[in-house]
Write an enzyme that holds these catalytic residues in place. Structure first.
Site, PDB file in Angstrom:
ATOM      1  CE  LYS A 291      -4.747  -5.359   5.810  1.00  0.00           C
ATOM      2  NZ  LYS A 291      -4.937  -6.078   4.478  1.00  0.00           N
TER       3      LYS A 291
ATOM      4  CG  ASP B 158      -2.115  -1.032   0.754  1.00  0.00           C
ATOM      5  OD1 ASP B 158      -2.028  -1.204  -0.149  1.00  0.00           O
ATOM      6  OD2 ASP B 158      -3.021  -1.421   2.165  1.00  0.00           O
TER       7      ASP B 158
ATOM      8  CG  ASP C  44      -1.920  -3.531   5.049  1.00  0.00           C
ATOM      9  OD1 ASP C  44      -1.617  -3.572   4.073  1.00  0.00           O
ATOM     10  OD2 ASP C  44      -1.863  -4.675   5.394  1.00  0.00           O
TER      11      ASP C  44
END
Length: 341
Positions: free
Chosen positions: A253, A238, A251
């Site tokens: 989420k 990412d 990352d």
């Protein structure tokens, strides 16, 4: 009719007679039994030594409790000695990965670790036979993880129906995709942000990470592919940027439920360290990463939870990732052997 007093007198005389005759009767009786032939007693045939040992063991057991040593001796007597291989298995510690590839790369650490280009790297993902991080984690889930996932799916289907569940999963995917597009635009160029839908920009997920974005700077890569040249796996990261001065693999989420602890993120830490290790062994990246960051954004706009992973924590998860990678390799090898082409 005789009076009661006369009857008592007679009874007294008869009692004295019985007492006087008792010795003679007892003598004659004893003589009679002595003259008879002795019968065999079954108790006399018992091994007295073994019987006494049995009594002693019963009495001593009541007095003192059994010890592990005495239990082991009884087990060996009943079932035989303990197998050596079982003893080693029981005494073995946690499983250790056979791979000795390090998470970090000393060669990159000694090289350039500064930003040479203001434009973040965005290397496209090349699909080939090399497995992805996502696939490896999916194929090596534990039975408990699979059971939890199946129960969740079954419960959602009962609540929404087959078509409703399919729409729900599709909507979740699209929301995550749009969320990543907004973050990529916000971290790269404001011009891309103008091209996005206003509804997407103002979503709850984006509002949830606003306080996190203030601590991010020095973006090195966005939606960029990474390949571990030694361990042979790849993935799509990412973001790689500095979070509060520490260069991290970030990352993003999304979640509808709070995940305040890193253990609530399931396999996400393994995914992050897999990317960290791959960056450090990918020639396309001239810098080393030692840390990771998991950001969980919420649909209702509540502040996102951040889970920072320092170098020590990343090293711990790296060992677990290597075990999952070995498990995947072994599984693929067995499938190839069972179903040769």
């Amino acid at each position: 009719m005789q009076s009661l007093s006369s009857m008592c007198k007679k009874l007294g005389r008869s009692s004295r007679l019985f007492v006087e005759l008792a010795p003679s009767i007892s003598f004659s009786t004893s003589c009679y039994f002595c003259s008879q032939k002795k019968k065999n007693n079954s108790y006399q045939e018992v091994n007295q030594n073994r019987y006494s040992n049995l009594i002693h063991s019963i009495v001593s057991t009541r007095i003192s409790s059994q010890t592990p040593e005495s239990l082991l001796q009884e087990d060996e007597l009943l079932y035989g000695p303990v197998s050596k291989c079982k003893t080693q298995e029981q005494g073995s510690g946690p499983k250790v990965a056979q791979n000795t590839i390090l998470l970090l790369n000393p060669e990159k650490r000694n090289g350039s670790n500064t930003i040479t280009d203001s434009i973040p790297l965005k290397i496209p993902l090349q699909k080939n036979k090399i497995p992805s991080v996502t696939r490896i984690l999916q194929q090596t889930m534990t039975e408990k993880q699979i059971l939890i996932l199946e129960r969740w799916k079954h419960r959602m289907i009962l609540e929404l129906g087959e078509d409703g569940f399919a729409k729900y999963t599709s909507d979740i995917f699209l929301q995550g995709k749009h969320f990543h597009e907004v973050l990529e635009a916000m971290l790269s160029s404001p011009e891309q942000l103008k091209e996005l839908d206003e509804k997407t920009i103002s979503s709850g997920y984006v509002a949830s990470v606003q306080h996190v974005l203030k601590d991010i700077s020095g973006v090195r890569a966005l939606e960029s592919a990474v390949h571990h040249e030694t361990l042979k796996y790849l993935g799509l990261m990412d973001c790689v940027a500095e979070y509060r001065g520490k260069l991290c693999v970030i990352d993003w989420k999304t979640s509808e439920k709070p995940k305040p602890f890193i253990r609530n993120t399931f396999d996400n830490p393994l995914q992050v360290v897999a990317y960290v290790g791959a960056i450090n062994h990918d020639a396309n990246y001239n810098f080393e990463v030692q840390c990771g960051l998991i950001v969980v954004a919420y649909k209702d706009g509540s502040p996102a939870h951040t889970h920072f992973m320092d170098s020590d924590l990343c090293s711990q998860y790296w060992s677990k990732w290597l075990l999952r990678l070995e498990k995947y390799t072994e599984k693929e090898k067995n499938q190839t052997t069972e179903n040769p082409k």
